[in-house]
Motif scaffolding. Structure first.
Motif, PDB file in Angstrom:
ATOM      1  N   UNK A 269       0.838  -1.194   0.000  1.00  0.00           N
ATOM      2  CA  UNK A 269       0.000   0.000   0.000  1.00  0.00           C
ATOM      3  C   UNK A 269       0.872   1.243   0.000  1.00  0.00           C
ATOM      4  N   UNK A 270       0.370   2.303  -0.645  1.00  0.00           N
ATOM      5  CA  UNK A 270       1.086   3.559  -0.713  1.00  0.00           C
ATOM      6  C   UNK A 270       0.709   4.485   0.426  1.00  0.00           C
ATOM      7  N   UNK A 271       1.363   5.645   0.512  1.00  0.00           N
ATOM      8  CA  UNK A 271       1.054   6.609   1.569  1.00  0.00           C
ATOM      9  C   UNK A 271      -0.391   7.101   1.538  1.00  0.00           C
ATOM     10  N   UNK A 272      -1.068   6.964   0.388  1.00  0.00           N
ATOM     11  CA  UNK A 272      -2.459   7.402   0.281  1.00  0.00           C
ATOM     12  C   UNK A 272      -3.444   6.347   0.783  1.00  0.00           C
ATOM     13  N   UNK A 273      -2.921   5.280   1.430  1.00  0.00           N
ATOM     14  CA  UNK A 273      -3.751   4.208   1.980  1.00  0.00           C
ATOM     15  C   UNK A 273      -4.416   3.344   0.919  1.00  0.00           C
ATOM     16  N   UNK A 274      -3.991   3.446  -0.311  1.00  0.00           N
ATOM     17  CA  UNK A 274      -4.561   2.630  -1.374  1.00  0.00           C
ATOM     18  C   UNK A 274      -3.596   1.507  -1.755  1.00  0.00           C
ATOM     19  N   UNK A 275      -4.166   0.377  -2.129  1.00  0.00           N
ATOM     20  CA  UNK A 275      -3.332  -0.726  -2.575  1.00  0.00           C
ATOM     21  C   UNK A 275      -2.545  -0.322  -3.823  1.00  0.00           C
ATOM     22  N   UNK A 276      -1.301  -0.704  -3.860  1.00  0.00           N
ATOM     23  CA  UNK A 276      -0.480  -0.483  -5.048  1.00  0.00           C
ATOM     24  C   UNK A 276      -0.796  -1.597  -6.040  1.00  0.00           C
TER      25      UNK A 276
ATOM     26  N   UNK B 221      13.364  -9.901   1.687  1.00  0.00           N
ATOM     27  CA  UNK B 221      12.643  -8.745   1.161  1.00  0.00           C
ATOM     28  C   UNK B 221      12.907  -7.545   2.056  1.00  0.00           C
ATOM     29  N   UNK B 222      13.313  -6.436   1.458  1.00  0.00           N
ATOM     30  CA  UNK B 222      13.533  -5.172   2.169  1.00  0.00           C
ATOM     31  C   UNK B 222      12.586  -4.130   1.577  1.00  0.00           C
ATOM     32  N   UNK B 223      11.854  -3.409   2.443  1.00  0.00           N
ATOM     33  CA  UNK B 223      10.955  -2.368   1.958  1.00  0.00           C
ATOM     34  C   UNK B 223      11.193  -1.070   2.713  1.00  0.00           C
ATOM     35  N   UNK B 224      10.836   0.033   2.075  1.00  0.00           N
ATOM     36  CA  UNK B 224      10.978   1.359   2.682  1.00  0.00           C
ATOM     37  C   UNK B 224       9.797   2.214   2.257  1.00  0.00           C
ATOM     38  N   UNK B 225       9.028   2.690   3.247  1.00  0.00           N
ATOM     39  CA  UNK B 225       7.966   3.642   2.963  1.00  0.00           C
ATOM     40  C   UNK B 225       6.721   3.068   2.334  1.00  0.00           C
ATOM     41  N   UNK B 226       6.497   1.755   2.440  1.00  0.00           N
ATOM     42  CA  UNK B 226       5.263   1.151   1.925  1.00  0.00           C
ATOM     43  C   UNK B 226       4.557   0.406   3.049  1.00  0.00           C
ATOM     44  N   UNK B 227       3.232   0.289   2.930  1.00  0.00           N
ATOM     45  CA  UNK B 227       2.448  -0.421   3.919  1.00  0.00           C
ATOM     46  C   UNK B 227       2.039  -1.793   3.414  1.00  0.00           C
ATOM     47  N   UNK B 228       1.405  -2.566   4.307  1.00  0.00           N
ATOM     48  CA  UNK B 228       0.994  -3.928   3.986  1.00  0.00           C
ATOM     49  C   UNK B 228      -0.481  -4.102   4.337  1.00  0.00           C
ATOM     50  N   UNK B 229      -1.241  -4.651   3.407  1.00  0.00           N
ATOM     51  CA  UNK B 229      -2.677  -4.831   3.577  1.00  0.00           C
ATOM     52  C   UNK B 229      -2.993  -6.241   4.047  1.00  0.00           C
ATOM     53  N   UNK B 230      -3.582  -6.361   5.242  1.00  0.00           N
ATOM     54  CA  UNK B 230      -4.001  -7.665   5.751  1.00  0.00           C
ATOM     55  C   UNK B 230      -5.123  -8.224   4.888  1.00  0.00           C
ATOM     56  N   UNK B 231      -6.046  -7.356   4.459  1.00  0.00           N
ATOM     57  CA  UNK B 231      -7.153  -7.804   3.617  1.00  0.00           C
ATOM     58  C   UNK B 231      -6.642  -8.398   2.311  1.00  0.00           C
TER      59      UNK B 231
ATOM     60  N   UNK C 212      10.803  -0.834   6.889  1.00  0.00           N
ATOM     61  CA  UNK C 212      11.040   0.410   7.640  1.00  0.00           C
ATOM     62  C   UNK C 212      10.037   1.468   7.203  1.00  0.00           C
ATOM     63  N   UNK C 213       9.688   2.353   8.167  1.00  0.00           N
ATOM     64  CA  UNK C 213       8.759   3.445   7.874  1.00  0.00           C
ATOM     65  C   UNK C 213       7.515   2.899   7.186  1.00  0.00           C
ATOM     66  N   UNK C 214       6.838   1.988   7.853  1.00  0.00           N
ATOM     67  CA  UNK C 214       5.760   1.244   7.234  1.00  0.00           C
ATOM     68  C   UNK C 214       4.459   1.402   8.019  1.00  0.00           C
ATOM     69  N   UNK C 215       3.444   0.656   7.611  1.00  0.00           N
ATOM     70  CA  UNK C 215       2.188   0.583   8.357  1.00  0.00           C
ATOM     71  C   UNK C 215       1.471  -0.708   7.979  1.00  0.00           C
ATOM     72  N   UNK C 216       0.606  -1.165   8.883  1.00  0.00           N
ATOM     73  CA  UNK C 216      -0.218  -2.341   8.662  1.00  0.00           C
ATOM     74  C   UNK C 216      -1.658  -1.872   8.538  1.00  0.00           C
ATOM     75  N   UNK C 217      -2.339  -2.289   7.472  1.00  0.00           N
ATOM     76  CA  UNK C 217      -3.696  -1.805   7.208  1.00  0.00           C
ATOM     77  C   UNK C 217      -4.686  -2.968   7.190  1.00  0.00           C
ATOM     78  N   UNK C 218      -5.814  -2.767   7.899  1.00  0.00           N
ATOM     79  CA  UNK C 218      -6.909  -3.724   7.811  1.00  0.00           C
ATOM     80  C   UNK C 218      -7.717  -3.510   6.542  1.00  0.00           C
TER      81      UNK C 218
END
Length: 419
Positions: free
Chosen positions: A151-158, A190-200, A241-247
């Motif tokens: 997911x991107x900073x706009x909370x939308x799935x990439x 896997x290394x990530x920076x500035x992206x989130x992950x969608x549980x859904x 790093x610098x991430x978030x987990x989204x439901x």
């Protein structure tokens, strides 16, 4: 490699070799019928693959061409070009040995691949090439992946992914969208920076791969394939790093850094945010998840429309997907939005709106709370609310009850002391 060739009929005349009938199977993973002609004088050839089927190591169908697939081949002064018009695929090799294999439109593969259909990958392109004829192999391409779990900073799935990388000596590396780096060999890193992950999205992908179309095909007369032993199981490690987990597209919790490992069906992860930590373990269908000393903002964005100011969060959850015990505790916070006090319960079981509570507007600045606590048991589509406790100098509240998720019936009793 085990290659089986069925009885073949060949005819040679006027510098042309005619394959009238043939069929092959490679390692029980690729099979097809074959006929065609090669003209050695002109360097031209045309072939037809009939009933081409590709399978993975478990026997699940990856590609199934119901109709024949035509191939053309042309050779001139050491150069070779093979085209598969139906698939939009071209293989080219120059006289100096360099080569490239291109698929310019994955949509042509999509109609023939159950795997791509399950994952909804219908657009994209892929190129694999070699400047020397050997390694390293260069890989680049793009694809649209609607089920993408990033997911991107706009909370939308990439959904759009561009990638490039290389493969050499059993080791590969891919850069994806410039913020995901993937390396693979005996394990995947896997290394990530500035992206989130969608549980859904993870759940969507799991469901897609478990769909009936994904079931392995039973091949008559073939021995049953055995799963790889645990010692050979692939290990996947993720560092974000610098991430978030989204439901979902709204609810998310920030994460400064986290480490996760998947090994032979078991998973573990550690999440760090501010001075707090959360630890997740999953094995044999059972999960445990606990966190402490987390900043309250980890909850504020995780539950819909929750509004807390200051304070710390701790929680725990244990069980499986049929029966789960969960509890959450908030200390020394100010609840700014009283009507969404129910989101303590939403956090414990990721279900918004379990109750509606509207206490008097004691203060425009919010309700200072020394402690808020909720504990629930989930089993058989029922939520057993063991306790809901709120402690404040201005009021205190204690409640319990149950919620039938199947019938959408709620029975909760609260005792309120406004002092």
């Amino acid at each position: 490699i085990d290659i089986a060739v069925q009885p073949t009929t060949l005819h040679y005349s006027d510098n042309a070799l005619i394959i009238q009938k043939s069929a092959f199977e490679i390692a029980q993973r690729a099979s097809a019928g074959l006929h065609g002609v090669i003209n050695f004088a002109s360097g031209q050839g045309e072939f037809q693959l009939n009933g081409l089927v590709l399978r993975d190591t478990d026997g699940a169908t990856l590609f199934d061409a119901k109709r024949s697939i035509g191939l053309t081949a042309a050779s001139n002064a050491g150069a070779l070009k093979v085209g598969v018009a139906r698939l939009g695929a071209v293989f080219s090799r120059s006289a100096n040995g360099s080569w490239s294999a291109n698929i310019d439109d994955i949509s042509r593969l999509y109609t023939l691949s159950p795997l791509l259909q399950r994952l909804q990958i219908s657009r994209g392109a892929l190129q694999v090439s070699s400047a020397t004829g050997g390694t390293p192999y260069r890989i680049r391409g793009n694809l649209r992946f609607p089920l993408g779990f990033l997911m991107g900073p706009d909370n939308r799935r990439i959904k759009e992914y561009r990638f490039s990388g290389s493969y050499e000596g059993g080791q590969g590396q891919i850069d994806i969208n410039h913020n995901v780096k993937l390396k693979w060999g005996d394990k995947i890193d896997v290394e990530t920076e500035g992206v989130g992950f969608s549980i859904a999205a993870v759940a969507d992908i799991r469901d897609a791969l478990k769909s009936p179309a994904a079931a392995p095909e039973k091949l008559p007369g073939k021995p049953k394939r055995q799963s790889a032993p645990p010692d050979n199981a692939m290990i996947v490690k993720l560092h974000a790093r610098n991430s978030f987990i989204a439901l979902d597209d709204i609810r998310r919790t920030p994460v400064d850094e986290f480490f996760a490992t998947y090994n032979n069906g078991a998973a573990s992860a550690k999440f760090y945010y501010g001075a707090g930590i959360a630890v997740l373990d999953y094995a044999d269908g059972r999960v445990s998840f606990a966190g402490k000393d987390l900043d309250i903002s980890a909850l504020t964005n995780f539950v819909t429309l929750a509004d807390f100011e200051g304070g710390t969060l701790e929680f725990r959850a244990d069980g499986d997907f049929d029966e789960l015990h969960a509890a959450v505790r908030i200390r020394n916070t100010v609840i700014k939005d009283y009507k969404h006090l129910n989101n303590m319960l939403a956090f414990a079981n990721t279900l918004p709106g379990l109750l509606t509570f509207n206490p008097p507007n004691y203060s425009r600045d919010g309700l200072p709370v020394s402690q808020a606590y909720a504990e629930v048991n989930y089993h058989g589509r029922m939520l057993d609310i063991k306790a809901v406790v709120l402690e404040s100098e201005e009021l205190s509240m204690v409640g319990a009850g149950w919620i039938d998720l199947e019938k959408e019936v709620t029975d909760l009793i609260f005792n309120l002391d406004s002092g």
